[in-house]
Design a protein around this motif. Structure first.
Motif, mmCIF file in Angstrom:
data_model
loop_
_atom_site.group_PDB
_atom_site.id
_atom_site.type_symbol
_atom_site.label_atom_id
_atom_site.label_comp_id
_atom_site.label_asym_id
_atom_site.label_seq_id
_atom_site.Cartn_x
_atom_site.Cartn_y
_atom_site.Cartn_z
ATOM 1 N N LYS A 82 12.764 14.143 33.702
ATOM 2 C CA LYS A 82 12.294 14.490 32.361
ATOM 3 C C LYS A 82 12.299 13.233 31.514
ATOM 4 C CE LYS A 82 14.060 19.247 32.435
ATOM 5 N NZ LYS A 82 14.980 20.220 31.782
ATOM 6 N N GLY A 83 11.282 13.104 30.657
ATOM 7 C CA GLY A 83 11.223 11.949 29.788
ATOM 8 C C GLY A 83 10.097 12.096 28.793
ATOM 9 N N VAL A 84 9.849 11.026 28.035
ATOM 10 C CA VAL A 84 8.760 11.042 27.061
ATOM 11 C C VAL A 84 7.713 10.017 27.472
ATOM 12 C CG1 VAL A 84 10.172 11.852 25.153
ATOM 13 C CG2 VAL A 84 9.956 9.399 25.560
ATOM 14 N N ILE A 85 6.457 10.327 27.192
ATOM 15 C CA ILE A 85 5.362 9.417 27.496
ATOM 16 C C ILE A 85 5.422 8.236 26.537
ATOM 17 C CG2 ILE A 85 2.853 9.154 27.544
ATOM 18 C CD1 ILE A 85 2.669 12.100 28.338
ATOM 19 N N ASP A 86 5.407 7.025 27.092
ATOM 20 C CA ASP A 86 5.514 5.844 26.240
ATOM 21 C C ASP A 86 4.369 4.856 26.451
ATOM 22 O OD1 ASP A 86 7.045 4.583 24.185
ATOM 23 O OD2 ASP A 86 7.704 3.076 25.649
ATOM 24 N N ALA A 87 3.450 5.140 27.369
ATOM 25 C CA ALA A 87 2.247 4.330 27.561
ATOM 26 C C ALA A 87 1.211 5.187 28.261
ATOM 27 C CB ALA A 87 2.541 3.073 28.376
ATOM 28 N N ASP B 66 12.878 7.839 30.383
ATOM 29 C CA ASP B 66 13.951 8.791 30.068
ATOM 30 C C ASP B 66 15.159 8.098 29.435
ATOM 31 O OD1 ASP B 66 15.210 7.487 32.146
ATOM 32 O OD2 ASP B 66 15.530 9.273 33.373
ATOM 33 N N GLY B 67 14.954 6.854 28.985
ATOM 34 C CA GLY B 67 16.037 6.119 28.358
ATOM 35 C C GLY B 67 16.831 5.282 29.329
ATOM 36 N N GLY C 46 4.844 9.909 23.101
ATOM 37 C CA GLY C 46 5.940 10.694 22.545
ATOM 38 C C GLY C 46 6.040 12.109 23.075
ATOM 39 N N THR C 47 5.029 12.576 23.846
ATOM 40 C CA THR C 47 5.077 13.921 24.418
ATOM 41 C C THR C 47 6.196 14.007 25.458
ATOM 42 O OG1 THR C 47 2.691 14.227 24.120
ATOM 43 C CG2 THR C 47 3.784 15.678 25.698
ATOM 44 N N ALA C 48 7.027 15.043 25.358
ATOM 45 C CA ALA C 48 8.093 15.257 26.344
ATOM 46 C C ALA C 48 7.505 15.977 27.549
ATOM 47 C CB ALA C 48 9.216 16.079 25.742
ATOM 48 N N VAL C 49 7.761 15.463 28.756
ATOM 49 C CA VAL C 49 7.200 16.050 29.971
ATOM 50 C C VAL C 49 8.249 16.099 31.070
ATOM 51 C CG1 VAL C 49 4.832 15.300 29.498
ATOM 52 C CG2 VAL C 49 6.370 13.814 30.802
ATOM 53 N N LEU D 170 6.997 19.773 27.857
ATOM 54 C CA LEU D 170 8.223 20.424 27.387
ATOM 55 C C LEU D 170 8.212 20.533 25.864
ATOM 56 C CD1 LEU D 170 10.786 18.509 29.634
ATOM 57 C CD2 LEU D 170 9.714 20.727 30.091
ATOM 58 N N ASN D 171 8.367 21.734 25.372
ATOM 59 C CA ASN D 171 8.409 21.940 23.921
ATOM 60 C C ASN D 171 9.847 21.862 23.437
ATOM 61 O OD1 ASN D 171 5.581 22.396 23.640
ATOM 62 N ND2 ASN D 171 5.885 24.444 24.524
ATOM 63 N N GLU D 172 10.448 20.711 23.644
ATOM 64 C CA GLU D 172 11.840 20.518 23.243
ATOM 65 C C GLU D 172 12.087 19.049 22.973
ATOM 66 O OE1 GLU D 172 14.715 20.578 26.666
ATOM 67 O OE2 GLU D 172 13.002 21.544 27.673
ATOM 68 N N ASP D 173 13.094 18.795 22.189
ATOM 69 C CA ASP D 173 13.499 17.422 21.904
ATOM 70 C C ASP D 173 14.522 17.010 22.952
ATOM 71 O OD1 ASP D 173 14.286 15.020 20.939
ATOM 72 O OD2 ASP D 173 14.991 15.730 18.987
ATOM 73 N N LEU D 174 14.176 16.032 23.767
ATOM 74 C CA LEU D 174 15.063 15.602 24.842
ATOM 75 C C LEU D 174 16.143 14.633 24.359
ATOM 76 C CD1 LEU D 174 12.436 15.025 27.694
ATOM 77 C CD2 LEU D 174 13.859 17.047 27.294
ATOM 78 N N GLY D 175 16.057 14.233 23.096
ATOM 79 C CA GLY D 175 17.061 13.321 22.559
ATOM 80 C C GLY D 175 17.026 11.944 23.197
ATOM 81 N N ILE D 176 15.865 11.531 23.648
ATOM 82 C CA ILE D 176 15.733 10.253 24.351
ATOM 83 C C ILE D 176 15.404 9.130 23.376
ATOM 84 C CG2 ILE D 176 14.278 8.961 25.975
ATOM 85 C CD1 ILE D 176 14.034 11.550 27.592
ATOM 86 N N THR D 177 16.094 8.028 23.507
ATOM 87 C CA THR D 177 15.780 6.814 22.751
ATOM 88 C C THR D 177 15.177 5.803 23.719
ATOM 89 O OG1 THR D 177 17.598 7.187 21.193
ATOM 90 C CG2 THR D 177 16.688 4.949 21.329
#
Length: 643
Positions: free
Chosen positions: A473-478, A488-489, A508-511, A535-542
Motif C-alpha cells: 500500500k502506498g501513494v502515487i508520487d509520479a 509507502d514511506g 497523492g492517490t492512495a492505492v 483506497l479511500n483512506e488516509d494511509l498516514g504516509i510521508t
C-alpha cells in the motif's frame, strides 16, 4: 565492379546550415514484447500515407546555401542536400556527395533518375533499419551543373564490419558506404542472401532491381551500399543496395548427404546456409523441437513435430538454417525432417545449473552458437505476462525468473503436458532458445512443482528482495505515460501499466498493488497483470523529499545489475537537455555534469516539454539501469527551466 563517377567542376556554395525543427518526443522501451513466428523477412518503411511519387522539377537553383549529407544527424527533421545518384533499387535511390550517402525512399521505381544524375533533395528524414533516409514526401530537383565530387572506391567488406553492424542499433549517414566482397548466394525464407565467408551475419540485398539476377549456390563478386541492419523481429540481417553483381562460379543443387557423416555435426553450423544434420529430439514445443547430437543443439521450427515425433526419436534434418532470436534454427518452409530407424547411441548432455550470471550474460549478446543452445535447470516461481500485438491479439507467456537476475525468461510454446500455476514454485529444466530485445526464450523439457502458490504477502516495499507474490500500500508520487510510482514511506516501486494511465490515478492517490513482481532494469516492479485498488483512506504516509543527485551517485548506477528497493527514490539536479538516437527513435537525455551516466527520462508525459540545449532543474525517480542499452531510466516528477 562498376566504374566510379569522377566529377570535376567546382561545387557551388560554401555556407553549411541545418534546417531545424522541434525535437522528437521521447520514448522508452517497455518490458517483455511478444516473440514473432518468423524467419528472415524483408521489411518496408512505415507507410506515411503520401503518394508514391516525389515532386520533380528540372532547374538550377540559386546556390545560396548547400547542405552536406554528413550533416544529417536526426530523424523527423527537414534537410536540403545535394548529391549524385550512385545506386538504384526498386523503391528509391542512393545519393552521395563523396563524404556521406543517404537513401531516398520513393516507394516506387526511380525511373526518372539515372546513375550520375546530380540532384537536390529536400524533405524530412526517417529511420529504417537504424539508418537515416528521406521519406517518400521528399521534393527532388535535377540540377544542370556538375559537382566536384570524387566518389570513393568500394571498401573491402570484412567479418569485423558485419559483426559491428549486427551489434549496433543506429547508424550515421557516413556508415552508408559502398563495399565489395565475394559471396555464394543462398536463401533465407523468400529472400536471397549474399553472405561473407567466415561471418555468421546474414546479408540480404534489399529492393533488388531485375537487372541483378541471382542464382542460389552460384558465386558472385558483389558491390553494394550498406543500408542498415534489421533486428531480430525482422530476421537479423544486414541490408544492402546492390551496385554491381558479377557471377564468378556456377551454382548447383543443394547438397544433401543421406549417410551419417561427421561433416554434418550440429557444431559445424556457424553461419546461415544449407545443412544436413542428425540427432535425437530432446525437447518438444507446440511450435517445434530441439535436436541434439549430445554435444550441440539446434531448434527445428515445425508445428507438426509434436504430432509426428517423440522425445528420443533419431532424426535427420536437411535444408536452410536461418536465425531466430539470435540462435540458429531450421524452418519447415525451407527444410525437411525424417525419422531414422537405426539406433543413434546419442546421449543428451546433462542439464547445466542456470545461474544469475549466465542468465544476465544472454542479454548482452545478439548471436549464439549451437554450443550455447543447451539444457539448463533451476528453481523459479512461475509468473506470467500478457502481450497485445499490433493487430489486437492477446497472448499470455509464462515466466520462470532466475533469482537476482534482470533477465526475463519466457517459456515459448509449452505443450499441454505442462500444467503451470502462476505463483507456484517449480524445478525447471529447459533448453535456452535465444534472446530477443528484453527476454530470453526457453523450451521446457521438464517441470516439477515443489511449492504451491500462496496468496500475496502484505509487506513494506523496502522488504521486497526477490520475485514473489506481494501486496503493498502506498501513494502515487509520479505518473508516466505507461504507469506510476508508488511510495509507502520506506521505499518506492514502479507499476508498469503498459498503456495510458486512467485519470482515476493522480499524484497523492492512495492505492494497493497486489500480484507477482518481476525484475526490470535492476528493480522489482508490478505490471499490468497485477491488481490495483484505489483506497479511500488516509494511509498516514510521508513521502521523503528529493535527494540531491551527484555525479558519484549517477556513476555508481553504471553496470550495476540490481538495486535495493530503497534505491528507487526521488532525486533533484540541474541538467542541460540533450538527445540521442537508437533503434530508429529519438530519446532526450538529462545528464548530470561530471558523470558518465547517460540519463534518459522514460515514458515522459506531454506535460513535460523538453528542448535539447535548454537547461532545467530536474526532479525525478531513479528507475534502474539498462545494462544492455547503457542508460539510467528516470521518471520525471518536476521539470522547470533554469533561469
Amino acid at each position: 565492379m562498376k566504374a566510379k563517377q569522377l566529377l570535376s567542376l567546382l561545387l557551388v556554395g560554401s555556407a553549411l546550415a541545418l534546417a531545424s525543427c522541434d525535437p522528437a518526443t521521447t520514448t522508452s522501451s517497455s518490458p517483455s514484447e511478444s516473440p514473432s513466428d518468423t524467419g528472415n523477412s524483408q521489411t518496408s518503411p512505415v507507410d506515411t500515407g503520401s503518394s508514391s511519387s516525389s515532386s520533380e522539377e528540372q532547374s538550377t537553383p540559386e546556390p545560396s546555401v548547400d547542405y552536406s549529407i554528413s550533416q544529417i544527424v536526426a530523424k523527423d527533421q527537414t534537410y536540403t542536400v545535394r548529391g549524385v545518384v550512385d545506386a538504384k533499387t526498386t523503391k528509391g535511390f542512393v545519393i552521395t556527395d563523396g563524404t556521406a550517402s543517404v537513401y531516398v525512399y520513393l516507394n516506387a521505381e526511380p525511373s526518372a533518375y539515372s546513375i550520375g544524375d546530380y540532384l537536390e533533395v529536400t524533405g524530412k528524414t526517417g529511420a529504417f533499419d537504424g539508418m537515416f533516409q528521406f521519406t517518400a514526401e521528399a521534393k527532388i530537383a535535377k540540377l544542370s551543373e556538375t559537382p566536384s565530387y570524387t566518389i570513393p572506391e568500394p571498401k573491402t567488406l570484412t567479418a569485423a564490419d558485419l559483426d559491428k553492424w549486427s551489434k549496433a542499433t543506429s547508424f550515421a549517414v557516413t556508415d552508408m558506404k559502398e563495399y565489395k566482397w565475394q559471396a555464394t548466394a543462398g536463401k533465407a525464407g523468400d529472400f536471397f542472401t549474399l553472405n561473407l565467408a567466415g561471418s555468421e551475419v546474414t546479408v540480404e540485398p534489399s529492393y533488388k532491381p531485375n537487372e541483378f539476377s541471382i542464382e542460389e549456390g552460384a558465386t558472385y563478386d558483389v558491390t553494394a551500399y550498406f543500408a542498415g541492419y534489421a533486428g531480430a523481429e525482422f530476421g537479423d540481417y544486414a541490408a544492402v543496395y546492390l551496385t554491381s553483381l558479377t557471377k564468378t562460379g556456377e551454382g548447383g543443387d543443394t547438397p544433401v548427404d543421406p549417410e551419417p557423416s561427421d561433416d554434418y555435426a550440429i557444431g559445424q553450423i556457424n553461419s546461415t546456409g544449407d545443412y544436413t544434420i542428425r540427432g535425437v529430439i530432446d525437447a518438444i514445443t507446440s511450435q517445434g523441437g530441439i535436436i541434439t547430437d549430445g554435444t550441440d543443439s539446434i531448434y527445428y521450427h515445425d508445428r507438426d513435430i509434436a504430432t509426428n515425433f517423440s522425445i528420443g526419436d533419431y532424426v535427420e534434418a536437411s535444408g536452410t538454417v536461418s536465425t531466430y532470436n539470435g540462435a540458429f534454427q531450421f524452418d519447415y518452409e525451407n527444410a525437411s525432417i525424417q525419422a531414422l530407424a537405426d539406433n543413434s547411441g546419442i546421449i543428451p548432455a546433462a542439464p547445466t545449473p542456470l545461474t544469475k550470471d549466465i542468465a544476465d550474460s544472454w542479454a548482452t549478446k545478439s548471436t549464439f552458437g549451437t554450443d550455447e543452445i543447451k539444457e539448463y535447470t533451476w528453481t523459479a516461481i512461475a509468473g506470467e505476462t500478457t502481450v497485445t500485438s499490433s493487430k489486437g491479439q492477446t497472448t499470455t507467456y509464462y515466466l520462470f525468473p532466475v533469482d537476482g537476475s534482470n533477465t526475463t525468461i519466457e517459456a515459448i510454446g509449452p505443450t499441454s503436458d505442462f500444467s503451470i500455476e502462476v505463483g507456484a514454485t517449480y524445478t525447471v529444466t529447459a533448453y535456452f532458445g535465444g534472446f530477443y530485445k528484453t527476454y530470453a526464450s526457453i523450451y521446457l523439457t521438464s517441470l516439477t512443482k515443489t511449492g504451491d502458490a500462496t496468496g500475496p504477502v502484505e509487506t513494506k516495499i523496502a522488504n521486497i528482495t526477490k520475485v514473489g507474490n506481494y501486496t503493498v500500500k502506498g501513494v502515487i508520487d509520479a505518473i508516466t505515460t505507461k504507469g506510476f510510482v508508488v511510495n509507502d514511506g520506506t521505499a518506492a516501486i514502479y507499476y508498469h501499466h503498459n498503456a495510458t494511465v486512467p485519470s482515476t490515478y493522480q499524484i497523492g492517490t492512495a492505492v494497493q498493488l497486489s500480484g507477482m513482481v518481476s525484475s526490470y532494469h535492476g528493480f522489482y516492479q508490478f505490471t499490468k497483470d497485477d491488481e490495483v485498488t484505489v483506497l479511500n483512506e488516509d494511509l498516514g504516509i510521508t513521502v521523503p523529499g528529493a535527494t540531491v543527485l551527484t555525479a558519484e551517485i549517477a556513476d555508481s548506477w553504471i553496470d550495476k545489475e540490481s538495486f535495493a528497493m530503497t534505491e528507487l527514490k526521488k532525486y533533484t539536479w540541474t541538467s542541460t537537455a540533450g538527445s540521442i538516437s537508437a533503434d530508429g527513435k529519438s530519446f532526450f537525455t538529462l545528464k548530470i555534469d561530471g558523470s558518465d551516466a547517460l540519463i534518459e527520462p522514460s515514458y515522459t508525459p506531454s506535460s513535460f516539454s523538453i528542448t535539447s540545449g535548454k537547461t532545467y532543474n530536474v526532479t525525478a525517480y531513479f528507475g534502474g539501469y539498462s545494462t544492455s542499452s547503457d542508460y539510467a531510466a528516470v521518471y520525471l516528477t518536476n521539470l522547470v527551466a533554469a533561469d
